[in-house]
Scaffold this motif. Structure first.
Motif, PDB file in Angstrom:
ATOM      1  N   ILE A 156       0.848  -1.182   0.000  1.00  0.00           N
ATOM      2  CA  ILE A 156       0.000   0.000   0.000  1.00  0.00           C
ATOM      3  C   ILE A 156       0.889   1.238   0.000  1.00  0.00           C
ATOM      4  O   ILE A 156       1.852   1.328   0.759  1.00  0.00           O
ATOM      5  N   GLN A 165      -2.732   7.716   3.178  1.00  0.00           N
ATOM      6  CA  GLN A 165      -3.962   6.930   3.210  1.00  0.00           C
ATOM      7  C   GLN A 165      -4.216   6.464   4.641  1.00  0.00           C
ATOM      8  O   GLN A 165      -3.400   5.742   5.211  1.00  0.00           O
ATOM      9  N   MET A 203      -7.964   1.366  -1.997  1.00  0.00           N
ATOM     10  CA  MET A 203      -6.638   1.845  -1.627  1.00  0.00           C
ATOM     11  C   MET A 203      -5.769   1.925  -2.872  1.00  0.00           C
ATOM     12  O   MET A 203      -5.985   1.203  -3.850  1.00  0.00           O
TER      13      MET A 203
END
Length: 230
Positions: A156, A165, A203
């Protein structure tokens, strides 16, 4: 007639040469003023059910990373949840380059959850109007790896010092199958336990082809008391 044959042969040779150049992927020469041209051999990419950034956004250094080594070192508690904030060998420099590219291109929007402050009535009330049947912890997660719906792990895109995020999570205390509150009684033949529930949240991540992608990943959403037959 001979000169006409020579002219025709030269014209066909020129056309074949241009056709070869077009097939190589280059734009054809002498494009008409209206910008139209014939595509002789178009390559169609296979459909992938996700949004992928321009294929030019690729990071060569990622070819040296070992996904097996990174994902094999994910802590067990993270594997249970399917999401993790800290892992060894997270390629921070590569991710930093990806963040810079994303912000420069402005093609994706980073998600940022925040915890809402308690309402005034909740802060000053003598007693809570409702009681949670399962003990849980609510917090903001800054993920570095997560599992998608197919249980595949992805890196991520994130920065712990300046998070890009963030996601609100609610995690069961005591792990999966912890006991429900003692105020709950179940009919004979049933037993209650706390179960972790999940939702899918989009995401921005890096896949194994060095592409920046956006797709759904599982996030712990709440801890629910459920009854099971015994």
């Amino acid at each position: 007639m001979a000169w006409k044959y020579i002219f025709w042969f030269s014209l066909m040779t020129s056309y074949k040469a241009e056709e070869t150049e077009w097939r190589s992927g280059d734009l054809p020469p002498n494009i008409p003023p209206d910008g139209t041209y014939k595509i002789l051999n178009r390559f169609v990419k296979p459909f992938i059910n996700r949004r992928v950034m321009d294929s030019s956004i690729v990071f060569p250094d990622l070819t040296s990373r070992s996904d097996i080594d990174i994902f094999s070192q994910i802590p067990e508690d993270c594997k249970t949840l399917g999401i993790c904030e800290d892992i060894p060998n997270y390629p921070a420099d590569i991710v930093s380059s990806a963040i810079h590219q994303i912000e420069h291109e402005n093609k994706f929007k980073f998600n940022k959850d925040v915890l809402e402050p308690p309402q005034l009535a909740e802060r000053i009330g003598p007693e809570e109007e409702s009681i949670d049947l399962c003990s849980s912890m609510e917090r903001i997660f800054i993920p570095k790896v997560a599992q998608d719906v197919n249980k595949d792990w992805f890196l991520i895109v994130n920065d712990k010092q300046k998070p890009r995020q963030t996601f609100r999570v609610e995690i069961c205390r005591g792990g999966e199958n912890a006991s429900c509150s003692s105020i709950v009684f179940f009919q004979k033949g049933y037993k209650g336990s706390c179960v972790q529930k999940y939702v899918l949240r989009n995401m921005i991540a890096l896949n194994d082809k060095n592409e920046i992608i956006e797709r759904p990943f599982q996030v712990p959403s709440c801890c629910s008391c459920v009854a099971k037959a015994v």
